[in-house]
Design a protein around this motif. Structure first.
Motif, mmCIF file in Angstrom:
data_model
loop_
_atom_site.group_PDB
_atom_site.id
_atom_site.type_symbol
_atom_site.label_atom_id
_atom_site.label_comp_id
_atom_site.label_asym_id
_atom_site.label_seq_id
_atom_site.Cartn_x
_atom_site.Cartn_y
_atom_site.Cartn_z
ATOM 1 N N PHE A 96 0.977 -1.266 -0.084
ATOM 2 C CA PHE A 96 -0.091 -0.106 0.085
ATOM 3 C C PHE A 96 0.832 1.507 0.049
ATOM 4 N N LEU A 97 1.891 1.187 0.597
ATOM 5 C CA LEU A 97 3.002 2.357 0.713
ATOM 6 C C LEU A 97 3.314 2.777 -0.716
ATOM 7 N N SER A 98 3.360 1.866 -1.543
ATOM 8 C CA SER A 98 3.575 2.173 -2.958
ATOM 9 C C SER A 98 2.717 3.195 -3.650
ATOM 10 N N ILE A 99 1.320 3.038 -3.315
ATOM 11 C CA ILE A 99 0.458 4.081 -3.818
ATOM 12 C C ILE A 99 0.458 5.559 -3.127
ATOM 13 N N LEU A 100 0.915 5.495 -1.743
ATOM 14 C CA LEU A 100 1.212 6.615 -0.993
ATOM 15 C C LEU A 100 2.438 7.519 -1.586
ATOM 16 N N ILE A 101 3.615 6.635 -1.714
ATOM 17 C CA ILE A 101 4.764 7.374 -2.201
ATOM 18 C C ILE A 101 4.681 7.862 -3.500
ATOM 19 N N ALA A 102 3.921 7.069 -4.379
ATOM 20 C CA ALA A 102 3.911 7.763 -5.896
ATOM 21 C C ALA A 102 2.955 9.042 -5.692
ATOM 22 N N ILE A 103 1.875 9.117 -4.920
ATOM 23 C CA ILE A 103 1.021 10.283 -4.852
ATOM 24 C C ILE A 103 1.997 11.495 -4.327
ATOM 25 N N ILE A 146 8.820 1.156 -2.299
ATOM 26 C CA ILE A 146 9.409 2.578 -2.498
ATOM 27 C C ILE A 146 9.854 2.997 -3.875
ATOM 28 N N THR A 147 10.771 1.921 -4.294
ATOM 29 C CA THR A 147 11.154 2.037 -5.799
ATOM 30 C C THR A 147 10.078 2.342 -6.531
ATOM 31 N N THR A 148 9.094 1.350 -6.592
ATOM 32 C CA THR A 148 8.012 1.574 -7.571
ATOM 33 C C THR A 148 7.193 2.611 -7.459
ATOM 34 N N GLY A 149 6.894 3.155 -6.330
ATOM 35 C CA GLY A 149 5.928 4.296 -6.026
ATOM 36 C C GLY A 149 6.822 5.721 -6.302
ATOM 37 N N LEU A 150 8.101 5.668 -6.048
ATOM 38 C CA LEU A 150 8.833 6.982 -6.631
ATOM 39 C C LEU A 150 8.961 6.919 -8.194
ATOM 40 N N LEU A 151 9.226 6.114 -8.854
ATOM 41 C CA LEU A 151 9.171 5.778 -10.338
ATOM 42 C C LEU A 151 7.906 6.142 -10.869
ATOM 43 N N VAL A 152 6.825 5.688 -10.241
ATOM 44 C CA VAL A 152 5.315 5.942 -10.786
ATOM 45 C C VAL A 152 5.182 7.234 -10.708
ATOM 46 N N GLY A 153 5.339 7.817 -9.573
ATOM 47 C CA GLY A 153 5.307 9.457 -9.528
ATOM 48 C C GLY A 153 6.078 10.081 -10.579
ATOM 49 N N VAL A 154 7.342 9.657 -10.753
ATOM 50 C CA VAL A 154 8.245 10.499 -11.852
ATOM 51 C C VAL A 154 7.478 10.322 -13.291
#
Length: 394
Positions: free
Chosen positions: A73-80, A241-249
């Motif tokens: 779930f943290l990947s969604i929050l990090i992407a946002i 963490i990696t996934t969320g950061l890259l999705v956000g970028v």
């Protein structure tokens, strides 16, 4: 060491990626396709991230609700969070003064009403019935998930039903609903602070609820080599963490170069074009073309969103094949029927909401739109109800 089979799979995967790059190059040579190659490459990047990070909203919700594993779930929050920073920088260039009534161009900032609540909830139920959201079905199609096909057919049907109901819903609720953009009230800095407070609070909550959560970081024993690291990147799930950061970028780049991320415009365009050609429904969809979101147009050609979808499916296939996750399986009559029905709810819910989990939840929250957060809350609620009712096991 890589086995012969692994080398063959990887070679085919690299061939698919090369084909995508070659297609983008050919598109860039066309005078009328200035953004098509960029859309294809953005889609390819997104498909890789969705597949390798298992960035499927329903899977993430289900893991947290059923298995008490809230780490994904943290990947969604990090992407946002990542996308919000990127959007704030871009907005500052487009619209430095937030005190006017203007909104950033094409950003997914929609009206908030009971209709959004209803459509988001229906979308969440559709996720549970069909086994994924629309973006999830697209990338899992690349994994050989054949059940995604009836779900996507159902999505087309859902769009048709949504277009038939749009005028009544618009005239009775959507037309007078407020479009709330946080920077109008708090500026960019204040909106970022509010967004991060909400994200930190959510992160704290889900971490506390994660009784069986995976560790954020996996420590590998033994000597680290380049070959072993590359093999793990192909076979192991990427960290949230990696996934969320890259999705956000990727979401930030998509907004800067083409349009906000979303995966439903091409699908809804096909439905609207079919209805127009066959004189189904009203000739005019009141107010729709003035809305911001994944809005359908009547078109006989592939839109930018169509190229993005192609990139998602193809790169997901390449990633899944290289990692031995491409495993085609035919759906049963029962789960094919539930996928079709769930797809209808996905299509109706996403059209009425002006987007899906990518277009409204992700791009909307990143753009500081209250509509994105409302959609997030009620999609999750719909998924929770569906999971508790065991709809995903039908």
């Amino acid at each position: 060491m890589w086995t012969r089979t692994e080398k063959i799979r990887t070679a085919i995967s690299l061939g698919v990626i090369a084909a995508l790059l070659g297609t983008a190059f050919i598109l860039s040579s066309s005078e009328n396709s200035s953004t098509a190659p960029i859309s294809l490459l953005i889609g390819a990047s997104l498909g890789l991230l969705l597949e390798r990070g298992r960035f499927c909203f329903f899977c993430i919700f289900r893991d947290g609700i059923e298995d008490k594993n809230t780490t994904p779930f943290l990947s969604i929050l990090i992407a946002i969070a990542t996308g919000s920073i990127g959007y704030a920088i871009i907005f500052g260039q487009f619209l430095p003064d937030t005190t006017t009534e203007r909104l950033p161009p094409v950003a997914h900032i929609g009206p908030v009403s009971w209709v959004l609540v209803l459509s988001a909830f229906a979308f969440g139920i559709g996720m549970a019935l069909s086994g994924a959201c629309i973006s999830g079905h697209l990338y899992r199609l690349g994994q050989g998930y054949i059940r995604a096909i009836p779900a996507l057919i159902g999505t087309l049907i859902g769009f048709v039903l949504a277009f038939l109901s749009w005028n009544w819903l618009f005239l009775n609720a959507i037309a007078d609903a407020p479009t709330i953009w946080l920077p109008h009230y708090f500026g960019y800095s204040g909106s970022l602070i509010i967004t991060f407070i909400a994200l930190i609070a959510l992160a704290h909550f889900v971490i506390r609820k994660g009784k069986n959560s995976d560790p954020l970081r996996v420590v590998y024993a033994g000597q680290i080599s380049i070959a072993a690291s590359l093999k793990r990147a192909v076979t192991d799930r990427w960290s949230p963490i990696t996934t969320g950061l890259l999705v956000g970028v990727v979401g930030t780049i998509a907004y800067l170069r083409v349009e906000p991320l979303g995966v439903t415009r091409q699908i809804s365009t096909q439905a609207r074009t079919f209805m127009t050609e066959n004189k189904i429904g009203d000739e005019t969809l009141v107010g729709l073309d003035r809305m911001a979101g994944c809005i359908a147009v009547v078109s006989e050609t592939i839109t930018n969103n169509g190229w993005l979808i192609l990139g998602i499916v193809a790169s997901s296939f390449a990633a899944a094949l290289a990692g031995n996750r491409f495993k085609p399986a035919l759906p049963t009559v029962r789960n094919g029927a539930t996928a079709l029905l769930g797809g209808v709810l996905l299509g109706w819910g996403s059209m009425i909401s002006l987007g899906c989990t990518i277009g409204v939840l992700l791009s909307g929250t990143q753009a500081f739109a209250l509509s994105g957060w409302v959609f997030f809350a009620f999609v999750f609620l719909g998924s929770w109800v569906g999971i508790k009712a065991k709809l995903h096991t039908l």
